[in-house]
Motif scaffolding. Structure first.
Motif, short mmCIF file in Angstrom:
data_model
loop_
_atom_site.label_atom_id
_atom_site.label_comp_id
_atom_site.label_asym_id
_atom_site.label_seq_id
_atom_site.Cartn_x
_atom_site.Cartn_y
_atom_site.Cartn_z
N UNK A 247 10.21 -14.86 59.13
CA UNK A 247 10.34 -13.51 59.68
C UNK A 247 8.99 -12.85 60.00
N UNK A 248 7.91 -13.52 59.67
CA UNK A 248 6.60 -12.94 59.92
C UNK A 248 6.26 -11.80 58.95
N UNK A 249 6.78 -11.89 57.74
CA UNK A 249 6.54 -10.87 56.72
C UNK A 249 5.44 -11.34 55.78
N UNK A 250 4.76 -10.39 55.17
CA UNK A 250 3.67 -10.73 54.24
C UNK A 250 4.14 -10.52 52.80
N UNK A 251 4.28 -11.61 52.08
CA UNK A 251 4.63 -11.55 50.66
C UNK A 251 3.32 -11.59 49.87
N UNK A 252 2.82 -10.40 49.53
CA UNK A 252 1.55 -10.29 48.82
C UNK A 252 1.71 -10.84 47.41
N UNK A 253 0.60 -11.12 46.73
CA UNK A 253 0.70 -11.58 45.34
C UNK A 253 1.45 -10.60 44.44
N UNK A 254 1.26 -9.31 44.64
CA UNK A 254 1.97 -8.32 43.82
C UNK A 254 3.46 -8.36 44.10
N UNK A 255 3.84 -8.44 45.37
CA UNK A 255 5.27 -8.53 45.73
C UNK A 255 5.88 -9.80 45.16
N UNK B 278 15.08 -13.44 62.51
CA UNK B 278 15.99 -12.74 61.61
C UNK B 278 16.63 -13.72 60.66
N UNK B 279 17.23 -13.18 59.61
CA UNK B 279 17.90 -14.00 58.63
C UNK B 279 19.21 -14.55 59.14
N UNK B 280 19.82 -15.36 58.32
CA UNK B 280 21.06 -16.01 58.68
C UNK B 280 22.23 -15.27 58.06
N UNK B 281 23.39 -15.39 58.71
CA UNK B 281 24.62 -14.87 58.14
C UNK B 281 25.13 -15.91 57.14
N UNK B 282 25.89 -15.48 56.18
CA UNK B 282 26.42 -16.41 55.19
C UNK B 282 27.82 -15.98 54.82
N UNK B 283 28.56 -16.90 54.23
CA UNK B 283 29.95 -16.62 53.89
C UNK B 283 30.26 -16.92 52.44
N UNK B 284 29.26 -17.03 51.59
CA UNK B 284 29.48 -17.37 50.20
C UNK B 284 30.23 -16.26 49.47
N UNK B 285 31.30 -16.61 48.79
CA UNK B 285 32.04 -15.63 47.99
C UNK B 285 32.16 -16.09 46.54
N UNK B 286 31.53 -17.18 46.21
CA UNK B 286 31.66 -17.73 44.87
C UNK B 286 30.31 -17.63 44.15
N UNK B 287 30.23 -16.80 43.08
CA UNK B 287 28.94 -16.64 42.40
C UNK B 287 28.38 -17.94 41.84
N UNK B 288 29.19 -18.96 41.63
CA UNK B 288 28.68 -20.23 41.11
C UNK B 288 27.83 -20.96 42.15
N UNK B 289 27.93 -20.57 43.42
CA UNK B 289 27.15 -21.22 44.47
C UNK B 289 25.80 -20.56 44.67
N UNK B 290 25.51 -19.51 43.97
CA UNK B 290 24.27 -18.78 44.15
C UNK B 290 23.10 -19.50 43.49
N UNK B 291 21.91 -19.23 43.99
CA UNK B 291 20.69 -19.81 43.44
C UNK B 291 20.35 -19.09 42.14
N UNK B 292 20.18 -19.85 41.06
CA UNK B 292 19.86 -19.24 39.77
C UNK B 292 18.52 -19.71 39.21
N UNK B 293 17.80 -20.51 39.97
CA UNK B 293 16.49 -21.02 39.55
C UNK B 293 15.42 -20.10 40.11
#
Length: 184
Positions: free
Chosen positions: A31-39, A1-16
């Motif tokens: 997570x064992x998910x399939x990210x197809x080329x279309x996805x 499963x994914x991780x919990x996070x506590x970020x509340x500042x939009x400047x800390x978000x990934x923008x690349x």
């Protein structure tokens, strides 16, 4: 499963966009998910958009990248469903558009958004207390909440500054006067 996070500042978000797609690829492997080329293509287009993007705009961009122009609406919607279900993107209901989730390694979650009516920027906020309070209020009324969408429309700081600098009509600065009523 994914991780919990506590970020509340939009400047800390990934923008690349490239880093974002790599983070989603990593999360899918974990997570064992399939990210197809279309996805992956839909995800990349959303990440590169830099602003909320509608499904048919994604379709147009996919057709531009596909030599044969074979992209069809069901293809886009299936990819969007996967990305939404796994918390990699968010849907902005009031404008029927999609944005990248800035925390692709976290579990699927509800977040409030600030949406600028002028430049269409959408800022994802991480305020678990707001989400929890809405959930608690609903339960107190006997309502069994299944999902939350909290979108605040107005003018972003950049558009407010531009309006002030340009001595624009003061009514432009009255956020409540410019809520996009047609999308409510």
């Amino acid at each position: 499963m994914g991780k919990k996070h506590t970020c509340t500042d939009p400047r800390h978000h990934v923008h690349d966009a490239k880093a974002f797609v790599r983070a989603v690829e990593h999360a899918c492997r974990e997570r064992g998910l399939r990210l197809t080329p279309t996805r992956a293509l839909v995800l990349d287009l959303i990440a590169r958009a830099g602003a909320p993007i509608k499904a048919y705009d994604l379709l147009d961009r996919m057709r531009g990248k596909d030599d044969e122009g074979n992209a069809a609406p069901p293809t886009v919607y299936r990819a969007l469903d996967f990305l939404l279900a796994n918390g990699f993107i968010h849907k902005l209901e009031s404008i029927n558009a999609f944005v990248a989730c800035h925390h692709p390694s976290s579990d699927q979650h509800s977040v409030p958004f600030l949406i600028c009516n002028r430049c269409h920027t959408a800022i994802e906020l991480e305020y678990a207390s707001i989400v929890r309070k809405l959930d608690d209020a609903a339960r107190a009324l006997g309502f069994a909440p299944q999902a939350q969408t909290l979108e605040v429309h107005g003018l972003c700081a950049r558009c407010v500054a531009k309006a002030r600098k340009g001595n624009a009509d003061k009514s432009l600065l009255d956020v409540s006067a410019h809520a996009d009523q047609s999308n409510m």
